[in-house]
Scaffold this motif. Sequence first.
Motif, PDB file in Angstrom:
ATOM      1  N   ASP A 813       0.859  -1.234  -0.032  1.00  0.00           N
ATOM      2  CA  ASP A 813       0.048  -0.091  -0.022  1.00  0.00           C
ATOM      3  C   ASP A 813       0.952   1.389   0.234  1.00  0.00           C
ATOM      4  O   ASP A 813       1.920   1.403   0.584  1.00  0.00           O
ATOM      5  N   ARG A 814       0.371   2.372  -0.672  1.00  0.00           N
ATOM      6  CA  ARG A 814       1.107   3.510  -0.677  1.00  0.00           C
ATOM      7  C   ARG A 814       1.303   4.030   0.601  1.00  0.00           C
ATOM      8  O   ARG A 814       2.503   4.744   0.608  1.00  0.00           O
ATOM      9  N   SER A 815       0.569   3.882   1.512  1.00  0.00           N
ATOM     10  CA  SER A 815       1.074   4.563   2.883  1.00  0.00           C
ATOM     11  C   SER A 815       2.190   4.212   3.430  1.00  0.00           C
ATOM     12  O   SER A 815       2.951   4.789   4.238  1.00  0.00           O
ATOM     13  N   PHE A 816       2.649   2.960   3.036  1.00  0.00           N
ATOM     14  CA  PHE A 816       4.124   2.478   3.564  1.00  0.00           C
ATOM     15  C   PHE A 816       5.195   3.022   2.840  1.00  0.00           C
ATOM     16  O   PHE A 816       6.435   3.397   3.371  1.00  0.00           O
ATOM     17  N   LEU A 817       5.092   3.929   1.571  1.00  0.00           N
ATOM     18  CA  LEU A 817       6.212   4.355   0.808  1.00  0.00           C
ATOM     19  C   LEU A 817       6.140   5.941   1.076  1.00  0.00           C
ATOM     20  O   LEU A 817       7.332   6.522   0.864  1.00  0.00           O
ATOM     21  N   LEU A 818       5.172   6.456   1.817  1.00  0.00           N
ATOM     22  CA  LEU A 818       5.038   7.907   1.852  1.00  0.00           C
ATOM     23  C   LEU A 818       6.535   8.400   2.385  1.00  0.00           C
ATOM     24  O   LEU A 818       7.125   9.529   1.887  1.00  0.00           O
ATOM     25  N   ALA A 826      10.995   3.411   8.108  1.00  0.00           N
ATOM     26  CA  ALA A 826       9.965   3.197   7.072  1.00  0.00           C
ATOM     27  C   ALA A 826      10.615   2.224   6.089  1.00  0.00           C
ATOM     28  O   ALA A 826      10.143   1.475   5.487  1.00  0.00           O
ATOM     29  N   ARG A 827      12.028   2.491   6.059  1.00  0.00           N
ATOM     30  CA  ARG A 827      12.756   1.835   4.982  1.00  0.00           C
ATOM     31  C   ARG A 827      12.842   0.448   5.331  1.00  0.00           C
ATOM     32  O   ARG A 827      12.729  -0.436   4.569  1.00  0.00           O
ATOM     33  N   THR A 828      13.128   0.111   6.634  1.00  0.00           N
ATOM     34  CA  THR A 828      13.365  -0.976   7.064  1.00  0.00           C
ATOM     35  C   THR A 828      12.038  -1.833   6.980  1.00  0.00           C
ATOM     36  O   THR A 828      12.043  -3.167   6.551  1.00  0.00           O
ATOM     37  N   LEU A 829      10.745  -1.038   7.298  1.00  0.00           N
ATOM     38  CA  LEU A 829       9.660  -1.989   7.189  1.00  0.00           C
ATOM     39  C   LEU A 829       9.518  -2.432   5.472  1.00  0.00           C
ATOM     40  O   LEU A 829       9.304  -3.424   5.361  1.00  0.00           O
ATOM     41  N   ARG A 831      11.716  -2.595   3.084  1.00  0.00           N
ATOM     42  CA  ARG A 831      12.585  -3.608   2.758  1.00  0.00           C
ATOM     43  C   ARG A 831      12.108  -5.130   3.230  1.00  0.00           C
ATOM     44  O   ARG A 831      12.380  -6.082   2.490  1.00  0.00           O
ATOM     45  N   ALA A 832      11.792  -5.071   4.713  1.00  0.00           N
ATOM     46  CA  ALA A 832      11.379  -6.260   5.186  1.00  0.00           C
ATOM     47  C   ALA A 832      10.229  -7.073   4.446  1.00  0.00           C
ATOM     48  O   ALA A 832      10.053  -8.340   4.079  1.00  0.00           O
ATOM     49  N   ILE A 833       9.270  -6.204   4.076  1.00  0.00           N
ATOM     50  CA  ILE A 833       7.926  -6.548   3.206  1.00  0.00           C
ATOM     51  C   ILE A 833       8.778  -7.138   1.910  1.00  0.00           C
ATOM     52  O   ILE A 833       8.213  -8.336   1.349  1.00  0.00           O
ATOM     53  N   VAL A 834       9.519  -6.476   1.127  1.00  0.00           N
ATOM     54  CA  VAL A 834       9.914  -7.024  -0.174  1.00  0.00           C
ATOM     55  C   VAL A 834      10.545  -8.341   0.073  1.00  0.00           C
ATOM     56  O   VAL A 834      10.302  -9.181  -0.863  1.00  0.00           O
ATOM     57  N   ALA A 835      11.411  -8.163   1.038  1.00  0.00           N
ATOM     58  CA  ALA A 835      12.334  -9.483   1.335  1.00  0.00           C
ATOM     59  C   ALA A 835      11.226 -10.831   1.643  1.00  0.00           C
ATOM     60  O   ALA A 835      11.690 -11.764   0.885  1.00  0.00           O
ATOM     61  N   MET A 836      10.333 -10.461   2.518  1.00  0.00           N
ATOM     62  CA  MET A 836       9.352 -11.497   2.749  1.00  0.00           C
ATOM     63  C   MET A 836       8.536 -12.126   1.483  1.00  0.00           C
ATOM     64  O   MET A 836       8.344 -13.180   1.452  1.00  0.00           O
ATOM     65  N   GLY A 837       7.891 -11.171   0.830  1.00  0.00           N
ATOM     66  CA  GLY A 837       7.192 -11.415  -0.354  1.00  0.00           C
ATOM     67  C   GLY A 837       8.246 -12.215  -1.330  1.00  0.00           C
ATOM     68  O   GLY A 837       7.667 -13.283  -1.902  1.00  0.00           O
TER      69      GLY A 837
END
Length: 894
Positions: A813-818, A826-829, A831-837
């Motif tokens: 969701d775009r709210s994570f990128l703001l 926010a970057r860590t979060l 990055r973690a989502i990307v790694a997990m997916g």
Amino acid sequence: MRVEGTFLKSKLGRRVFALFCLAALLPVTALWLLTRGAVHEERERTIEEGRIALAKAYALSVFERLDTAARLVELPAGAAPSLDTLAPLFESVHELAVASGDATAGALAEAAAEAPAARLLVLPPSASDAWPRVAVVRRSGGTAQPAFAAVLSQKYLWGSPDELPAGVAVCVRDAEERPLFCPQGGLSGVAAPSWPLFLKPAFGIDSWTFAAAPDPTAVEREGSLLRTFGLVAAGTVLLVTLLSLVQIRRTLVPLERLLGRTRQVASGSYAPLHLPRDTEFGQLGAAFDEMAARIERQLGTLHALAEVDRRILTALDLDAIIGLVLGRAHQIAPGARMSVLHFREPEAGLLDIYRCAADSGQALRERLHCDPQLLQRLGRDKDGGWRLLAADDPWHVLLRAAGIEPHRVLPLQVRQRSVAAVALDAAADLDPALLDELRELGERVAVAVAAKQRDDLLVFQARHDALTGLPNRFDATETLAAALVRAANTAGRVAVMFIDLDRFKPINDGLGHAVGDAVLVEVARLLARELPPGGYLARYGGDEFIAVLAHAGDPAGLGRIAATLSAALAAPIRVGTTELQLQCSIGIAVHPDDGTQAETLLRNADIAMYRAKRSGRGQYVFFEERMNVEAATSIRLLADLRVALRERRLHMEFQPRVDTRDGRIVAVEALARWLHPVEGPISPVLFVRLAEEGGLIDALGEWALDEACRCFVNWRAAGVGISSVSVNVSSHQLDSARIEDYLRDTIARYRMRPGELEIEITESVIARDLSRVAARLEVLRGFGASIAIDDFGTGYSSLQYLRLLPFDTLKIDRSFLLDIVESEAARTLVRAIVAMGDALGKLIVAEGVESNEQVVLLREWGCHFVQGYVLYAPMGPQRLLEELGSWTSKAGQR
Ligand code: C2E
Ligand code: CA
Ligand code: CA
């Protein structure tokens, strides 16, 4: 109480001791008396016999000496023997001549003359003698033998005192009882037995009597015998005393301990006695310990039961009560592993199973679904006790299904319906008393369940209207208040509708109360049927009803609901033979705009309802005027949307999805657009919701899918290389059964290949019912559509679904990128989502990307695709074709 050594202070001790002593003394005394008499008698007899024997022996020896003397005297000597020859037997010899000058001879002659046959003569004692003199006579047998008498030496005749046993006295008397020889005073005072010595045949005189004195040694012996006896008796008494003391001690000490422990038991302390078991006391002690243990256990159970009863009467928390019961059962029979089954909702096959944790004894509850028919097969139990289970017993089947390995079960019934059961796992034989206790404990569960049912019924009755079965005014107020508290916490909106029947009074008055009641029941049924899911309906009084809608939508949605309710009542209803047409007025108040308290909202809804009645009945009115306007606008808009859809006046825009590695457009997302002729462009957020609420969502969805696929195949035909198109599917759409049909049809119609169509599902949909959504998605996937999770990170807290849900693409969701450019967190979060997916093997799209820095970062982290205004805003299909064309030509030039 200390008893050792002090037991003679005990009354019983003293009594037993006295009895023992008496028991020893009485026979000893009696024996003493008897023995003493017998011994005395025996002594008397022995002494007398001894005396007689003594007297006899002495008499015979005297006789022998007399005889010897007589023989000597008779010797045929020519003349009178000389004294010399006769000494020392004789003292003197005398010629028997009366005229002799010798006085002795004279006395002898006189005596001989007096007794001519006598051969013995007794003369009075001489001056020198103590005793009479005895003389042996020889009668003249002619001239040759002159008659003479020889006086016997006293010493010879009576013998020396040494010849008699020591201390023996004798007494000799003649026939006239004159003493002849009585050296110890003639045995005077003693009635001495005597022995007669017959002298007539041998000596021609009357018998002499011989008596002997008592033997003092006999007396002596008797004395020692009695002394010995005395010693033995005293010893016996002493021994008996000692033994009795020992025995009393042995008896009383354990007795006192038993007594002491009994008092302790009475005061509630149950420590065991542990007496040695070798005697009856030990066995008594063991029996006592056993009894105390049992009493302790039973009292404990009674306490537990009392506590259960207390809770039944106060809080009536079934979990806590069953916990208590299980805890107690675990205490008294841990090996039995008791479990309790509570049929929470038998019709739905919903069970609660309570078990005791083996280590902590804490009761644990588990909820279980089982086949409701299994519960129906259980039947009734008449005996109402423990039941040993056969393998095919329905109880056995049920308990096994609940994961219990039962050995016996106690079915618990309330009003002849099984409501619960207690099961014991233990195969071991349990003590019947223990089983009884466990049964009593178990039956308390039935009491609790019965009490709970009764309470629930009372609560239900207190909170519900008897006629319609709906919640009553009291319940409505409380429910509304609770909903308001929740809404205040979540910033949600709650709507209250006050529904009042128009012209109900004439029905009641004119057709009777029975018809009135029937109308009310029917109205309740119709309103309940038309209420949206999650809505709450109550009868507020007479012909007034209250609807509470938590999560209320906008005024338009509320207006539609009110209209639906009105419409439901407007249809003719039949009561008996009468057909009636009803109408109602509805007032609507919404939290927080129209009030934050239940009373305020209800009052305002009531006010709004009166306005509705005034403005001509059969209407609904919002408390706040603005909402009336909004509702009217929305309703107009919905009507317009319906027309727009029918006339295909909506159009579709597409937003490219770009590969982060090379900036190539790989896919597009279809976004619906509606340009209202008066209002201008309407946001899809608004018109999609309108469509959902107004029942147009399938029409909208069908159109969007068709339009997206139509454009896609056109591009494909034009030779542009995008691999897929994404279409948004709303939650209502997914719920609708029709989506499967038109999705399959559309894919078939446009010959979409697998993967060319992607369905975007917003994450919040999943939260509702994971397994159901998963099943639906699986079906859609089966038709060849791939699945994207849209708005990832906004809707659902558990990540578990990522594993369980079938999907291909994750849209962050775009709210994570703001603020990923500014904030490290926010970057860590992200990055973690990307790694997990990535790790899950999903394609990852970041949406709403608005700056180049974001794109750079996302590419760095390995995010596969980006979508956002910084790259491309949504655009019409023609524009897109141009974009793609220019991109392709640019690529071609390179
Ligand atoms: P969505 O699925 O999350 O769509 C993305 C939304 O983000 C779109 O708004 C898009 O215009 C907007 N967007 C794209 N890039 C950016 C960006 O860089 N910054 C910002 N701030 N926004 C960006 P739009 O078109 O207004 O759509 C809103 C929502 O309406 C969509 O959210 C989607 O849930 C729904 N919707 C749109 N079309 C349809 C449709 O055909 N069917 C259904 N069921 N829902 C649709
Ligand atoms: Ca989307
Ligand atoms: Ca989105």
